[in-house]
Design a protein around this motif. Structure first.
Motif, PDB file in Angstrom:
ATOM      1  N   HIS A  88      59.544   4.848  76.310  1.00 19.75           N
ATOM      2  CA  HIS A  88      60.599   3.869  76.021  1.00 19.75           C
ATOM      3  C   HIS A  88      61.955   4.544  75.873  1.00 19.75           C
ATOM      4  CE1 HIS A  88      57.012   1.541  75.182  1.00 19.75           C
ATOM      5  NE2 HIS A  88      57.729   0.438  75.113  1.00 19.75           N
ATOM      6  N   TYR A 161      59.753  -2.208  78.697  1.00 20.03           N
ATOM      7  CA  TYR A 161      60.409  -1.127  77.966  1.00 20.03           C
ATOM      8  C   TYR A 161      61.717  -1.567  77.314  1.00 20.03           C
ATOM      9  CZ  TYR A 161      56.655   1.329  80.035  1.00 20.03           C
ATOM     10  OH  TYR A 161      55.376   1.712  80.367  1.00 20.03           O
ATOM     11  N   ARG A 229      53.810   4.307  74.254  1.00 21.51           N
ATOM     12  CA  ARG A 229      54.564   5.196  73.374  1.00 21.51           C
ATOM     13  C   ARG A 229      53.734   5.558  72.150  1.00 21.51           C
ATOM     14  NH1 ARG A 229      59.291   1.055  71.906  1.00 21.51           N
ATOM     15  NH2 ARG A 229      58.011  -0.784  71.621  1.00 21.51           N
TER      16      ARG A 229
END
Length: 789
Positions: A88, A161, A229
């Motif tokens: 991200h 994202y 992530r």
């Protein structure tokens, strides 16, 4: 003043934080929607691209500055190889000098553009599926979409994202502490609405992974474009995928510490493909429960002082081919007709190999898909509850299989299993043992126990193979195990886990019972955890089962030499709270079905079978009987075809051969429910008294059971093929007459119909230390029950 200029002082504060105390923070770490205007993240006086458009005018599309969107080579390599901990920070929209950089990773796309407030801007092709450009915006837009072209067709899509983490800090704190009691609501695949967009949040615990990506049908099983992530030190990886919903297949592609990759099913999956397929399925429940009356009444029912007779079932083979919903039409009706209070289901959690009977689990949070969906399974439980039948489920926290798509070395290193190979390997079953000393693993299992109770309304958990968990040297040779810190053989971590599991289940789910299959003399299995016990509600009495079956398997002429096998159980009957189990384990692998264990011809075998059941139902403790034994099936059970139901067909043969045994079981359960003396004081030594315990020459046993009011039931068993005429038995002197309420030799059960048809009056002198006595005709190979007339 631009937004970036306003944020720089904040960024400097975050970046100056000691790296030991906090990870580096980017603009994404700041809750932009809280700080910025509602429509777009822009300077207050300008339009979305930094100009002030006139009324009704569309701002011109900016010239993309492609080279500025390029990634650092190291970041690029890690991102494309699936080994980046924070994709991200690279993908999505971020403020940079000269505007906002947009990057998207879309393998196989021909072109990608970004649309902000209806304004379109193309992104440069940076190679390997990466697209990016710097747009002259004064701030990161609150909302934008990607326009992705595949094979000449443009698709509009949300950018995964651009979203903040969909998992809260408190969830992460509880996961890190190993105290998330509803772990299934934090990990796995959760369909949800996030920042106003519908999709699915994917989360997985993989602390050793260098990177994790989501793969599934929605990305053609190519996870390159969907890296997750890492959420700090929790070991949890997260990604919210817009437009992915219920029914989607998925797995996690994990980059191991050594750089290799493997694809794993979700340990927290709540639904799976039908084996041998192994993908996880995004699932949300839509079942509307109809068992409110049962659930409201359940906490008031104390299992130790209530009727508890259990019918053990292997669902896939009880009626082979039936779905959960079809079973819901038949199983409750059958069990209710026979009068059992509960069913116990052999493991229903997903397992790859049907021949394991469910005891080698890969999907601990998913009911097996062989018979339907999780909601279909809920429908079955609902139907059982509405029929007044409780549901016990076999639960297997002792081990798991080594399949390379499941839990074994999940993130490239031992994770759910112990790091020491000798400790990890289960010596008997070729499986792996859980690492009970790791708090996240304990949390995974403790939450799983309460998950079945809360989400599926399960009324009890029978915990498999507890003995293999409790001892470090279980089935291990000398030198292949290490003593605990006190020099003993007890697995202290497993003890702590079992105590935590029991305490948590009982606290969160009043009225639920946990039952241990524990085959040793471990002290305090059913003692409360507050008193140092393991905290189970009940324990299978493996000693009684073994000893009594040894006795029954002997020819009657030899039984007198094994008389103590039937009486020894009362030496320890109140050391724990017991269930008497004639389970699936006793009717497989050459052990023979229950009736086939009995010696003699077919008549004697059935008679001994009936007498044994009568003895069992009268003995202190709760009862459990495996399917097929309720009608004296002669063949061993096979999961391939289940019970031999054809034996109950009237066209098969003699009316009472098998249906008579089933009628006996129905009457045993009816009387059992009606007579509190048979269950009210199972855990109280004052509820039992031997009358005849030493008649070894006669193969006769007699004892009294008492309820809380002192009302008795007299049980007499004759395990010889000889009728005992005028057999005197001592009784209390405060009962004026006794009436035979059960006789396993009755004609309707297939017996010879010898018994005591009228009231039996006590007389004097007494016998067996009792002030009075009765003279009975005790039928051969039979058990009779008598109550005050």
């Amino acid at each position: 003043m631009s937004l970036l200029a306003r944020l720089l002082p904040l960024l400097m504060v975050f970046r100056s934080t000691s790296p030991e105390k906090a990870a580096p923070v980017t603009v994404r770490d700041i809750d932009l929607p809280v700080l910025l205007p509602e429509e777009t993240v822009t300077d207050l006086e300008t339009g979305p691209f930094g100009t002030a458009p006139g009324p009704g005018a569309q701002p011109p599309a900016p010239e993309p500055a492609g080279p500025a969107a390029a990634l650092d080579p190291a970041d690029r390599e890690r991102l494309l190889s699936g080994a980046h901990h924070d994709p991200h920070a690279l993908l999505g929209a971020h403020p940079v000098a000269g505007g906002v950089v947009f990057r998207a990773l879309r393998p196989l796309a021909e072109a990608v553009a970004v649309s902000v407030d209806g304004t379109r801007a193309a992104l440069d092709d940076l190679g390997d599926g990466l697209f990016g450009a710097v747009l002259p915006l004064d701030g990161v837009p609150r909302e934008y979409t990607l326009l992705v072209t595949y094979q000449g067709v443009e698709h509009e899509a949300e950018d995964p994202y651009r979203f903040l983490p969909a998992l809260g800090d408190f969830d992460l704190h509880l996961i890190t502490e190993g105290r998330h009691e509803q772990l299934w609501k934090a990990l796995g695949a959760e369909p949800m609405e996030h920042q106003g967009v519908t999709g699915t949040r994917f989360t997985v615990w993989a602390p050793n992974a260098r990177g994790v990506r989501v793969v599934g049908g929605f990305n053609c099983w190519n996870g390159t474009g969907h890296p997750m992530r890492s959420l700090g030190s929790s070991g949890v990886w997260e990604l919210f995928l817009p437009a992915v919903g219920e029914g989607e297949l998925y797995k996690f592609e994990i980059t191991r510490p050594d750089g290799g990759r493997n694809v794993r099913a979700d340990p927290m999956a709540r639904r799976t493909e039908v084996p041998p397929a192994t993908a996880s399925i995004v699932h949300a429940s839509h079942h509307e429960w109809g068992d409110a009356e049962w659930m409201e009444r359940r906490p008031r029912r104390q299992v130790h002082t209530a009727p508890f007779s259990v019918y053990e079932v292997h669902l896939p083979s009880w009626r082979p081919g039936l779905s959960y919903r079809e079973l819901a039409e038949e199983l409750p009706r059958y069990v209710r007709d026979l009068g059992f209070t509960h069913v116990e289901l052999m493991p229903v959690a997903e397992h790859p190999f049907g021949g394991s009977w469910g005891y080698q689990i890969t999907g601990f949070y998913a009911p097996t898909s062989r018979m339907g969906t999780p909601d279909d399974f809920k429908h079955l439980i609902d139907a059982l509850h509405r029929a007044g039948i409780g549901v016990i489920m076999d639960w297997v926290p002792a081990h798991f299989p080594r399949d390379d798509w499941a839990l074994a070395e999940f993130d490239g290193r031992p994770l759910y299993e112990h790091g020491d190979p000798d400790r990890a390997a289960h010596p008997d079953w070729g499986t792996l043992e859980f690492d009970y000393g790791r708090r996240e693993v304990r949390n995974f299992l403790v939450a799983n126990a309460t998950y079945w109770c809360e989400e599926f309304h399960i009324d009890g958990l029978r915990v498999d193979a507890v003995a293999s968990m409790l001892y470090l040297d279980y089935s291990r040779e000398e030198g292949r195990w290490t003593p605990n810190v006190h020099g003993g053989r007890e697995d202290l971590a497993a003890v702590a886990f079992l105590q935590e599991m029991n305490a948590t289940v009982y606290r969160r789910n009043p009225g639920v019972v946990t039952i241990a299959e524990e085959s040793t003399a471990w002290d305090g299995v059913t003692r409360p955890t507050s008193d140092g016990g393991l905290g189970f509600g009940l324990k299978w009495n493996m000693g009684w089962m073994h000893d009594s079956l040894v006795y029954m398997s002997k020819d009657p002429v030899h039984r007198k030499y094994h008389h103590n096998e039937m009486t020894f159980s009362m030496v320890y009957a109140y050391s724990e709270n017991y269930v008497l189990p004639i389970s699936h384990d006793e009717v497989v692998h050459g052990k023979q079905a229950l009736v086939s264990k009995m010696p003699g011809d077919w008549w004697q075998q059935r008679a001994s079978h009936r007498a044994y059941l009568g003895y069992m139902w009268a003995h202190p403790g709760k009862q459990l009987l495996f399917m097929g034994q309720e009608f004296a099936q002669g063949a061993e059970w096979s999961e391939a075809h289940g019970p031999d139901w054809w034996l109950l067909d009237p066209a098969y043969g003699a009316e009472h051969d098998h249906r008579g045994v089933r009628d006996l079981v129905r009457d045993l359960n009816r009387l059992y429910r009606e007579v509190p003396a048979l269950w009210q004081r199972d855990c109280d030594p004052g509820g039992f008294a031997w009358v005849v315990g030493d008649a070894w020459e006669d193969n006769v046993f007699a004892f009294l059971r008492y309820d809380e009011e002192g009302r008795p039931l007299l049980a007499v068993s004759n395990f010889s093929p000889v009728v005992r005429h005028e057999y005197r038995i001592g009784v209390p002197d405060d009962v004026p007459a006794w009436r035979e309420v059960l006789n396993t030799d009755a004609l309707r059960y297939g017996g010879s119909d010898v018994g005591n048809p009228g009231p039996v009056h006590p007389d004097y002198p007494g016998a067996h230390g009792r002030p009075a006595s009765v003279v009975l005709t005790v039928p051969p190979l039979a058990t009779v029950w008598l109550r005050p007339a």
